[in-house]
Design an enzyme around this catalytic site. Structure first.
Site, short mmCIF file in Angstrom:
data_model
loop_
_atom_site.label_atom_id
_atom_site.label_comp_id
_atom_site.label_asym_id
_atom_site.label_seq_id
_atom_site.Cartn_x
_atom_site.Cartn_y
_atom_site.Cartn_z
N ASP A 70 -78.32 2.64 42.63
CA ASP A 70 -77.76 1.52 41.86
C ASP A 70 -76.25 1.68 41.74
OD1 ASP A 70 -80.30 0.69 41.57
OD2 ASP A 70 -80.31 0.59 39.39
N THR A 87 -81.91 -5.27 38.23
CA THR A 87 -83.27 -5.70 38.57
C THR A 87 -84.12 -5.93 37.33
OG1 THR A 87 -83.77 -3.37 38.82
CG2 THR A 87 -83.33 -4.60 40.82
N THR A 88 -83.82 -5.23 36.25
CA THR A 88 -84.59 -5.46 35.03
C THR A 88 -84.11 -6.77 34.40
OG1 THR A 88 -84.38 -3.09 34.71
CG2 THR A 88 -85.42 -4.31 32.95
N ASP A 129 -85.95 1.75 36.34
CA ASP A 129 -85.49 0.73 37.28
C ASP A 129 -86.54 -0.38 37.41
OD1 ASP A 129 -83.65 -0.13 39.33
OD2 ASP A 129 -85.30 0.28 40.70
#
Ligand code: ADP
Length: 524
Positions: free
Chosen positions: A400, A102-103, A69
């Site tokens: 997520d 988020t990446t 994550d």
């Protein structure tokens, strides 16, 4: 280096080199910032996508975290460059607003910075670059809306929701059980969702984990699971139709304060005091019974003697329950938290159809499950796994998936993943660039190139030749006029992400583009 002394005679060292250090200015300063940002993005790039690699992070005190994550990796990375910190914030905002992607947001940001560097070298002013990026992001934002599709789901047909959650989970360590976990996440969200108002309160979903068992044993409990057990081993393990008193006040006789002095010099006096204390506690127990409580859940502890008495008086109790759990129990059972013992009344009790102690294998580990609650809209996802790191990562992955399901309930538009949306936006932005006169045109083109960074990274991480794969997919998109062609990371045999069922939420993707662009005024 010189040794000096301060006003109090304490020695300190003056480093002479500091004086010879110079401040970076102009282009060099911009480049230094860009380099720092790129370094952060580079470290995340390898984690993107279903074939992305996981990272092992070690904290200064030796704790190990394994994760995929982006937000967690950046959170744990000890960055001290100010631009790098901005990127950490960026991924945190994405995590906060959307929960997933988020990446991707950091990789896109890094890609934008890389392109900005080239523009800076050509002498384009940073403000012009930032403005051009801003214009391009609007084009991409609108284009995403254009290529998005809506899908309808009902409480009976949750398959589309499950499919989308599976896309999120497929790039995580837990992808072995992605179908099962996606179903759990969707059921949990639907259990607490208000479909009419299109709202989901994720606080009502508690994610608990316990080491042991396997990931496949993860289950959804329609109620609350608390990592506590009955205070006495001989108390009943199952209580049906429980009336629960939820206390945040001490459940024991008041202790003499240290500033008071009690002289006990004879055995009788001691006996009297003990008797008094017992009587006081006895009255407390009686009061609980009088209001009709069949279980007491207490934030504080009570000593062994009190515990024994509770067992004798047949009033099961649970002690040392944390504040957050207590609040959840109160919401779920429809009870009220009682902060003062005198205020305990029958209408403040919570109701649960079943309270049971769940034990695991031969270990002494037990948990308390409060099910069939008055207000059924609180659920717990209970994760099992081989070790603590696995469980922590599973928690993050489920978070997520929960966020994705929530986003879909709020807005059921989706775009296709695997870089297809980015490629399509890149083509649209490139085509729109010519309409702008001025230096912004360069920045808009660069934005289009930067969008290609995501499919490039996906291809690279999957062991495909990045440039060849990207150009092939891009020309396929244009020739077939099909914006759903993406990178076939898992070697399924088709580029069409509709067939592969790789979806992402529209709002998630839009937020990624907005966030990655917005920081540019500061970063360059
Ligand atoms: P993030 O933290 O940004 O969600 P992930 O590591 O989860 O990053 O990767 C998400 C990216 O992987 C998205 O661009 C998504 O479209 C892509 N992706 C996920 N599953 C697949 C798949 N099966 N095939 C191709 N791309 C995929």
């Amino acid at each position: 280096m010189a040794l000096a002394f301060d006003d109090f005679g304490r020695p300190f060292i003056i480093l002479r080199e500091q004086e010879s250090k110079s401040r970076l200015r102009g282009l060099d300063a911009h480049k230094a910032n860009v380099a720092a940002g790129k370094a952060v993005a580079r470290s995340l790039r390898t984690s993107l996508g279903p074939k992305g690699m996981d990272k092992i992070l070690q904290s200064p005190d030796g704790d190990v975290t394994i994760t995929n994550d982006g937000a967690t990796i950046l959170e744990q990375m000890d960055v001290d460059n100010q631009i790098a910190k901005l990127m950490v914030e960026l991924s945190r905002s994405q995590d906060y607003e959307i929960g997933d992607g988020t990446t991707g947001v950091v990789v896109l940001d890094g890609s934008l910075l890389e392109q900005a560097e080239k523009l800076l070298e050509r002498g384009i002013h940073p403000i012009r670059i930032a403005e051009g990026y801003e214009m391009a992001s609007k084009i991409a934002f609108d284009h995403l809306e254009h290529i998005s599709t809506r899908f309808e789901f009902t409480a009976a047909n949750i398959e589309p929701l499950v499919q989308t959650c599976m896309t999120t989970l497929s790039s995580k360590i837990v992808n072995r059980c992605k179908r099962m976990l996606a179903e759990i996440a969707v059921r949990a969200v639907l259990a607490v969702a208000d479909l009419e108002r299109k709202d989901v309160n994720l606080d009502l979903i508690k994610v608990e984990g316990k080491v042991g068992g396997k990931l496949e044993d993860t289950e959804l409990i329609y109620g609350i699971a608390v990592d506590k057990d009955m205070s006495h081993p001989q108390m009943p393990k199952r209580i049906e139709d429980a009336n629960i008193a939820i206390l945040t006040c001490p459940f024991e006789p008041p202790k003499p304060k240290t500033k008071h002095k009690v002289d006990i010099d004879t055995v009788e006096k001691f006996q009297t005091m003990r008797g008094q204390e017992q009587k006081y506690f006895d009255e407390m127990v009686q009061k609980c019974k009088d209001v009709g409580a069949t279980l007491v859940i207490c934030q504080w502890g009570f000593d062994d003697e009190a515990n024994h008495l509770l067992m004798q008086r047949n009033l099961p109790a649970v002690r040392w329950v944390g504040g957050v759990e207590l609040e959840l129990i109160a919401i779920a059972t429809g009870g009220r938290i009682v902060p003062r013992f005198q205020e305990l009344t029958p209408d403040k009790l919570g109701q649960a159809g079943l309270v049971r102690e769940k034990s695991f294998g031969t270990t002494k580990d037990r948990m308390l499950c409060i099910e069939r609650c008055a207000n059924a809209r609180a659920v717990t996802i209970f994760i099992r796994g081989g070790n603590k790191m696995m469980i922590e990562e599973a928690k993050r992955s489920i978070h997520d998936a929960l966020c994705v399901a929530r986003n879909l309930i709020r807005n059921n538009s989706i775009v296709y993943g695997g870089g297809s949306a980015e490629i399509s936006c890149s083509v649209a932005v490139e085509a729109a660039a010519d309409r702008y006169a001025g230096a912004e045109q360069y920045a808009i083109r660069s934005f289009a190139d930067a969008l290609d960074g995501i499919p490039l990274a996906l291809a690279e991480n999957s062991g495909l030749p990045p440039i060849d794969t990207l150009t092939a997919v891009k020309s396929q998109q244009i020739q077939e006029n099909n914006p759903y062609c993406g990178i076939d990371c898992n070697d399924v045999g088709t580029n069409d992400m509709r067939e592969q069922h790789v979806f992402e939420t529209l709002i998630g993707k839009q937020q990624q583009i907005l966030l990655a662009t917005q920081g540019k005024y500061a970063e360059i």
